[in-house]
Design a protein around this motif. Structure first.
Motif: not given
Length: 316
Positions: A173-179
């Motif tokens: 599962i692909d995702s990104f984190g911009f926190v």
């Protein structure tokens, strides 16, 4: 007398003008028809060139024993050309036809939806039981990976080129984190949910250990189902190693040593040497003609042809 002669001259001029205008209009109509027939002729030539380049005969033209070809090209997703509903319909058509001596799945795909792939897998498994004397083979071209390999593993045999890429038995599962980036920019994320984990995988919210563990569990379950299907399809031909279900992919030569494929060859080889019916007939779900031409002779030429035929609006 002079007035009568003037009237006659005016009538003659009007008559001549009318005849000339009708002649000009007739020439215009003839020119339009010539253009129309030229376009029809060009279309026929393009269709013939496409059939020659593709090497397959349309399903409707099949009147003698043949090998059915079904393409799985591109990502496997609902809404894409390679989707379970259309491919299952094509499989049923091929297996139900008395003229079909065998079926070849011509695969060039990086994978896609595990659900779509399993639906195709299950359909092939059911058809093999219903028609035990009609074999189905997978011919991997450049790429047969992930969900595409899952589909291939349901066939009686898998063939590829030595340089094809095969395998990638895994799940992700692909995702990104911009926190951190949002904090540096002074941006506050406001997310309102009902349900403690409704915001899971939200790229603007920090992940939690509980969320990570849950996603990992889902992936492991999907991976286990993938492995089960491959083992069932390949049986004792599969030579399991610690890496074979790791998500790695191999060349066709390596895949043969691991038992992921059964030999080298393409659709024509399978039709001639295994099915013994060299005539290839295309059972692939039909797509837009302009799109099929674009795949063969380039998107640019197809675009300009579409403009001339009126399928693509011209901008000014």
């Amino acid at each position: 007398m002079v007035e009568q002669q003037t009237g006659n001259n005016q009538w003659e001029r009007q008559t001549i003008q009318k005849v000339l205008l009708e002649h000009i209009e007739e020439q215009r109509r003839a020119r339009r028809w010539r253009i129309f027939f030229k376009l029809i002729f060009v279309g026929i030539i393009i269709a013939l060139v496409y059939i020659y380049m593709n090497g397959d005969v349309p399903q409707s033209a099949a009147t003698e024993p043949h090998t059915a070809i079904i393409d799985i090209d591109g990502p496997i997703f609902a809404g894409e050309a390679a989707n379970a509903n259309d491919i299952r319909d094509s499989l049923k058509d091929a297996f139900n036809s008395r003229m079909v001596m065998g079926v070849v799945l011509r695969i060039n795909s990086p994978g896609g939806s595990p659900v779509q792939a399993r639906q195709i897998y299950d359909e092939i498994t059911a058809l093999r039981k219903k028609y035990p004397n009609k074999k189905i083979y997978a011919a991997i071209e450049d790429l047969g990976a992930s969900a595409a390999y899952l589909v291939a593993s349901s066939a009686d045999g898998i063939y590829a080129d030595k340089t094809s890429l095969v395998g990638s038995i895994g799940a992700k599962i692909d995702s990104f984190g911009f926190v951190d980036g949002m904090q540096k920019l002074g941006i506050e994320r406001r997310l309102y949910t009902a349900g403690a984990h409704k915001g899971i995988l939200d790229p603007y919210s920090p992940s939690t250990p509980e969320d990570d563990a849950f996603i990992k569990q889902l992936l492991e379950y999907t991976h286990a189902a993938f492995i089960e299907n491959v083992r069932a399809g390949r049986g004792t031909r599969l030579k399991e190693t610690p890496d074979i279900f790791s998500g790695l992919f191999w060349t066709g030569e390596q895949a043969l040593q691991l038992g992921l494929i059964d030999g080298y060859g393409d659709a024509r080889y399978i039709a001639e040497e295994l099915v013994k019916a060299k005539n290839l007939v295309d059972y692939t779900p039909s797509v837009n003609v302009i799109d099929r031409i674009a795949n063969k002779i380039g998107a640019s030429l197809s675009y300009h042809l579409g403009m001339q035929l009126g399928f693509v609006p011209q901008t000014r």
